[in-house]
Motif scaffolding. Sequence first.
Motif, PDB file in Angstrom:
ATOM      1  N   THR A 210       0.803  -1.235   0.000  1.00  0.00           N
ATOM      2  CA  THR A 210       0.000   0.000   0.000  1.00  0.00           C
ATOM      3  C   THR A 210       0.824   1.267   0.000  1.00  0.00           C
ATOM      4  O   THR A 210       0.302   2.348  -0.272  1.00  0.00           O
ATOM      5  CB  THR A 210      -0.922   0.037   1.233  1.00  0.00           C
ATOM      6  OG1 THR A 210      -0.103   0.050   2.412  1.00  0.00           O
ATOM      7  CG2 THR A 210      -1.853  -1.157   1.258  1.00  0.00           C
ATOM      8  N   GLY A 211       2.094   1.188   0.344  1.00  0.00           N
ATOM      9  CA  GLY A 211       2.943   2.374   0.378  1.00  0.00           C
ATOM     10  C   GLY A 211       2.844   3.126   1.692  1.00  0.00           C
ATOM     11  O   GLY A 211       2.252   2.672   2.660  1.00  0.00           O
ATOM     12  N   SER A 212       3.430   4.319   1.718  1.00  0.00           N
ATOM     13  CA  SER A 212       3.452   5.180   2.907  1.00  0.00           C
ATOM     14  C   SER A 212       2.312   6.193   2.816  1.00  0.00           C
ATOM     15  O   SER A 212       2.031   6.701   1.742  1.00  0.00           O
ATOM     16  CB  SER A 212       4.787   5.930   2.982  1.00  0.00           C
ATOM     17  OG  SER A 212       5.858   5.022   2.976  1.00  0.00           O
ATOM     18  N   TRP A 213       1.698   6.523   3.964  1.00  0.00           N
ATOM     19  CA  TRP A 213       0.514   7.377   3.978  1.00  0.00           C
ATOM     20  C   TRP A 213       0.680   8.560   4.918  1.00  0.00           C
ATOM     21  O   TRP A 213       1.271   8.440   5.978  1.00  0.00           O
ATOM     22  CB  TRP A 213      -0.702   6.565   4.411  1.00  0.00           C
ATOM     23  CG  TRP A 213      -1.072   5.558   3.386  1.00  0.00           C
ATOM     24  CD1 TRP A 213      -0.533   4.311   3.241  1.00  0.00           C
ATOM     25  CD2 TRP A 213      -2.004   5.722   2.324  1.00  0.00           C
ATOM     26  NE1 TRP A 213      -1.093   3.683   2.152  1.00  0.00           N
ATOM     27  CE2 TRP A 213      -2.010   4.526   1.577  1.00  0.00           C
ATOM     28  CE3 TRP A 213      -2.850   6.748   1.945  1.00  0.00           C
ATOM     29  CZ2 TRP A 213      -2.808   4.339   0.465  1.00  0.00           C
ATOM     30  CZ3 TRP A 213      -3.663   6.558   0.838  1.00  0.00           C
ATOM     31  CH2 TRP A 213      -3.638   5.364   0.121  1.00  0.00           C
TER      32      TRP A 213
ATOM     33  N   GLY B  70      -0.795   8.852  -0.388  1.00  0.00           N
ATOM     34  CA  GLY B  70       0.551   8.306  -0.449  1.00  0.00           C
ATOM     35  C   GLY B  70       1.536   9.462  -0.585  1.00  0.00           C
ATOM     36  O   GLY B  70       1.203  10.496  -1.162  1.00  0.00           O
ATOM     37  N   TYR B  71       2.730   9.295  -0.054  1.00  0.00           N
ATOM     38  CA  TYR B  71       3.703  10.391  -0.091  1.00  0.00           C
ATOM     39  C   TYR B  71       5.123   9.859  -0.205  1.00  0.00           C
ATOM     40  O   TYR B  71       5.394   8.684   0.052  1.00  0.00           O
ATOM     41  CB  TYR B  71       3.582  11.273   1.154  1.00  0.00           C
ATOM     42  CG  TYR B  71       4.164  10.644   2.406  1.00  0.00           C
ATOM     43  CD1 TYR B  71       5.468  10.919   2.821  1.00  0.00           C
ATOM     44  CD2 TYR B  71       3.418   9.763   3.175  1.00  0.00           C
ATOM     45  CE1 TYR B  71       5.995  10.337   3.959  1.00  0.00           C
ATOM     46  CE2 TYR B  71       3.939   9.173   4.312  1.00  0.00           C
ATOM     47  CZ  TYR B  71       5.232   9.467   4.707  1.00  0.00           C
ATOM     48  OH  TYR B  71       5.755   8.879   5.828  1.00  0.00           O
ATOM     49  N   ALA B  72       6.016  10.776  -0.561  1.00  0.00           N
ATOM     50  CA  ALA B  72       7.457  10.503  -0.533  1.00  0.00           C
ATOM     51  C   ALA B  72       8.153  11.766  -0.051  1.00  0.00           C
ATOM     52  O   ALA B  72       7.676  12.875  -0.303  1.00  0.00           O
ATOM     53  CB  ALA B  72       7.969  10.124  -1.916  1.00  0.00           C
TER      54      ALA B  72
ATOM     55  N   LEU C  47       6.892   6.953  -6.842  1.00  0.00           N
ATOM     56  CA  LEU C  47       6.221   5.720  -7.252  1.00  0.00           C
ATOM     57  C   LEU C  47       6.684   4.531  -6.417  1.00  0.00           C
ATOM     58  O   LEU C  47       5.881   3.654  -6.082  1.00  0.00           O
ATOM     59  CB  LEU C  47       6.443   5.458  -8.742  1.00  0.00           C
ATOM     60  CG  LEU C  47       5.724   6.431  -9.683  1.00  0.00           C
ATOM     61  CD1 LEU C  47       6.155   6.201 -11.123  1.00  0.00           C
ATOM     62  CD2 LEU C  47       4.215   6.330  -9.535  1.00  0.00           C
ATOM     63  N   ARG C  48       7.962   4.502  -6.060  1.00  0.00           N
ATOM     64  CA  ARG C  48       8.446   3.426  -5.181  1.00  0.00           C
ATOM     65  C   ARG C  48       7.770   3.516  -3.815  1.00  0.00           C
ATOM     66  O   ARG C  48       7.410   2.499  -3.213  1.00  0.00           O
ATOM     67  CB  ARG C  48       9.956   3.475  -5.041  1.00  0.00           C
ATOM     68  CG  ARG C  48      10.691   2.921  -6.240  1.00  0.00           C
ATOM     69  CD  ARG C  48      12.171   2.700  -5.952  1.00  0.00           C
ATOM     70  NE  ARG C  48      12.865   3.916  -5.593  1.00  0.00           N
ATOM     71  CZ  ARG C  48      13.437   4.752  -6.463  1.00  0.00           C
ATOM     72  NH1 ARG C  48      13.421   4.488  -7.751  1.00  0.00           N
ATOM     73  NH2 ARG C  48      14.062   5.840  -6.047  1.00  0.00           N
ATOM     74  N   ALA C  49       7.581   4.743  -3.299  1.00  0.00           N
ATOM     75  CA  ALA C  49       6.959   4.940  -1.993  1.00  0.00           C
ATOM     76  C   ALA C  49       5.484   4.552  -1.994  1.00  0.00           C
ATOM     77  O   ALA C  49       4.912   4.274  -0.943  1.00  0.00           O
ATOM     78  CB  ALA C  49       7.116   6.393  -1.543  1.00  0.00           C
TER      79      ALA C  49
END
Length: 196
Positions: A47-50, A69-71, A129-131
């Motif tokens: 799901t990635g980072s939120w 989602g964020y980076a 996109l990786r995050a």
Amino acid sequence: PFGPLPYPPALNRVLTWMHPGWVGVSRWFSVPLIKAGLGPLFGTPLTGSWLLLRTVGRRTGRVREVALGYAIVDGSVYVCAGFGPRTRWFLNLKAEPKVEFVLPQGAYAGLAEEVTDASERLRVWRPYLRALGVFGTQLVADPRRATDDELAAATENLPLVRLRPTGVGTGPADPGGWLWLTSALVQVILLAVVIR
């Protein structure tokens, strides 16, 4: 109503139908978890980072909250309007760029700016996109395999936003925040178990 987006054709056909469900999941699941300080528990490679983003409604003037989602790249936080330039929170921050955002390590006041510089967009999209986890790499572009031109084309209609911290905001672990309530509830339950 969202305009051309870089997703697979089958997904583009159902976006209008999916949008209310996505808003509901954000409002009733993701946002409360992040407010309770539990956001890091459901951020996974899938799901990635939120983070939690607070904007001011451009019509109502009320605070609006959304999970995104964020980076973090070069000291700035980046988010993307995945439903395109007509996304409500994106329109809100265009009207009022002063925002608040809650990360796992704290809450911040900030200034939101759309990223239009092509070189900055290209530099940020790969880590972003990786995050996002599997969703970002499968639905938009694989940042490891896409050429710069392919990546630019795949993200062309997705607004990228830079959140620059300008101060400290209120977070779930601040006195009176949701994390305090969660912690107090856990302590009461543990105390009740021990007293028995």
